[in-house]
Design an enzyme around this catalytic site. Structure first.
Site, short mmCIF file in Angstrom:
data_model
loop_
_atom_site.label_atom_id
_atom_site.label_comp_id
_atom_site.label_asym_id
_atom_site.label_seq_id
_atom_site.Cartn_x
_atom_site.Cartn_y
_atom_site.Cartn_z
N LYS A 22 0.84 -1.21 0.00
CA LYS A 22 0.00 0.00 0.00
C LYS A 22 0.87 1.26 0.00
CE LYS A 22 -1.69 1.59 4.09
NZ LYS A 22 -1.42 3.01 4.39
N ASN A 23 1.86 1.27 0.90
CA ASN A 23 2.62 2.51 1.07
C ASN A 23 3.63 2.77 -0.05
OD1 ASN A 23 1.09 3.01 3.27
ND2 ASN A 23 2.64 2.52 4.79
N CYS A 115 -4.88 12.64 12.99
CA CYS A 115 -5.69 11.43 12.96
C CYS A 115 -5.46 10.70 14.27
CB CYS A 115 -5.34 10.56 11.76
SG CYS A 115 -3.66 9.98 11.77
N ARG A 120 -0.28 14.94 12.61
CA ARG A 120 0.44 14.54 11.39
C ARG A 120 0.83 15.79 10.60
NH1 ARG A 120 -1.18 9.05 9.75
NH2 ARG A 120 0.64 9.14 8.41
N ASP A 306 4.43 0.68 12.14
CA ASP A 306 3.23 0.04 11.58
C ASP A 306 3.06 -1.41 12.04
OD1 ASP A 306 2.67 2.38 10.28
OD2 ASP A 306 3.46 1.75 8.33
N ARG A 398 -8.82 -0.34 4.36
CA ARG A 398 -7.93 0.70 3.81
C ARG A 398 -6.58 0.13 3.45
NH1 ARG A 398 -6.38 4.78 7.66
NH2 ARG A 398 -4.89 4.97 5.98
#
Ligand code: EPU
Length: 419
Positions: A22-23, A115, A120, A306, A398
């Protein structure tokens, strides 16, 4: 809103394939804005975040085709304004700023808010754009960056919590079309930054030092279309390794780059699990009694933030006292209160979690608060006695491609209730 139900206590075994990262995919999709020519990207994971990014690209004028994991983007003509309605759903939308500034010499993008994992800020991104000669204005909730031309410069992108991943991506994407040489000191070295640099190089960019703290970018006049395979998702891989550790008899993850998650395999080895790495796969198996550990999150190649929540879940049932310190996002502990509801004993002391392993967790209704916290709750549910009901599953969607289906393939008793 969908929910995930897990009946814990069923051992996992077998193998699954890891999806594209994803990243990596998000900034690489944004980078397609840098050229008028079509780009073809493979292994783009099917996630709500990648869908949001494609919506943003389409809003900006790009034509997008998606056939399973392959995405073709043709950004022949684009505009440079991404309003709140299209960017608000995803913080990573901010990474269109760099390519828009690079190509159009101006960009207006709605500012990302904070968030649940904490504040952030994007001050380092903006510092990098300013160093390249851009003016920055924040007005009406938008950030506007513009420059008659971008000129290479030396800039450091390390802040209080270390280097910035998307900030490095953003400034690199603007600098590839600047005049002259840009040196980014204190650059992020995450594999996803290297993957983006490799894609930009395929597009004709001149970048040296990807994967080190100093990036040297020699600007070019224009970039051309390119094809690229997104790297495997190291955080999905790490999450499945922890699933294998928490509830497995022997779980193999395939299509991974073991080097990208050596900090996670090292941590699991220190906990007493057996890890076997092959070229593209890793197997985790139980190996006697698990041990408590001390762990701190760090920029790559350190232990990834993460994966912190997932390790909390694992250590919550590891006998003894484990200590985790979160150095990247000190407030990233939303999962702790939910894990406690399942019987975990953990105490927060600032950015440190002190975890007293318990013999068993009990299933409970719990609420996902962000992507990785949600994954931790699912992992805890695999171990817990009885039923765990995880609500607000959209957080999981997500960032994990078919998490419930993949766990089910490994033997988990898990089902999704559409709601
Ligand atoms: N920071 C600043 N100023 C900035 C930018 C960042 O102070 O201008 C601080 C942050 O507040 C944080 C630290 O620097 O304390 C590192 O943040 P970074 O900028 O590296 O995070 P990011 O680029 O916004 C990416 C991932 C995150 C991952 C972090 C850290 C993407 C789309 N997101 O975010 O992934 O946690 O790097 O590795 O690549 C996730 O996938 O669940 C996720 C949150």
């Amino acid at each position: 809103m969908d929910k995930i139900l897990i009946h814990g206590g069923h051992p996992l075994s077998g193998s699954i394939k890891i999806s594209g990262s994803k990243n990596s995919a998000l900034p690489i999709l944004a980078a397609t804005l840098l050229t008028r020519e079509p780009c073809i990207l493979r292994r783009v994971p099917d996630l709500s975040d990648t869908h949001y990014m494609l919506q943003i690209l389409m809003h900006l004028g790009a034509q997008v085709e998606r056939a399973s994991g392959t995405v073709t983007v043709n950004a022949e003509t684009i505009e440079s304004i991404a309003p709140y309605e299209v960017v608000r759903k995803m913080r990573a939308s901010v990474c269109v700023l760099g390519p828009l500034l690079g190509r159009c010499k101006e960009a207006t993008v709605s500012l990302p808010g904070g968030c649940v994992i904490g504040d952030r800020p994007i001050d380092l991104h903006l510092k990098g754009f300013e160093a390249l000669g851009a003016a920055v204005r924040v007005e009406g909730g938008n950030v506007k960056v513009f420059a008659p031309k971008l000129i290479g410069a030396i800039v450091s992108l390390t802040g209080k919590f270390g280097p910035t991943v998307l900030g490095t991506d953003n400034v690199m994407m603007a600098a590839v079309l600047a005049e002259g040489i840009t040196v980014i000191e204190g650059a992020a070295t995450e594999p996803e930054v290297v993957d983006l640099a490799n894609f930009l190089i395929k597009m004709g960019a001149k970048i040296e030092g990807a994967g080190t703290r100093r990036l040297i970018i020699d600007g070019v006049k224009e970039l051309h279309g390119a094809e690229h395979d997104v790297i495997p998702d190291r955080i999905e891989a790490g999450t499945f390794l922890v699933a294998g550790a928490i509830a497995g008899k022997g779980v193999t993850i395939k299509r991974v780059v073991p080097e990208h998650i050596s900090s996670v395999t090292d941590a699991l080895t220190a906990c007493g699990y057996q890890i076997q790495c092959a070229e593209n796969s890793i197997t985790v198996s139980p190996n006697g009694t698990a041990q408590p550990i001390e762990l701190a999150t760090e920029p790559y190649p350190g232990f990834p933030t993460d994966m912190q929540a997932q390790m909390c879940a694992l250590l919550s049932t590891t006998d003894g006292i484990s200590v985790i310190t979160e150095n990247i996002f000190p407030q990233r502990y939303m999962h702790v209160a939910e894990l406690k509801r399942m019987g975990a004993h953990m105490q927060l002391e600032g950015a440190t979690a002190v975890i007293q392993g318990v013999e068993r967790l009990l299933g409970a209704p719990v609420m996902a608060s962000d992507l990785r916290a949600s994954a931790a709750l699912v992992l805890a549910g695999l171990k817990a006695e009885g039923q765990t009901e995880v609500s607000r599953v959209y957080h999981i969607d997500r960032g994990y491609e078919h998490l419930d289906e993949k766990l089910s393939e490994l033997g988990a008793h898990i089902e999704r209730m559409k709601g």
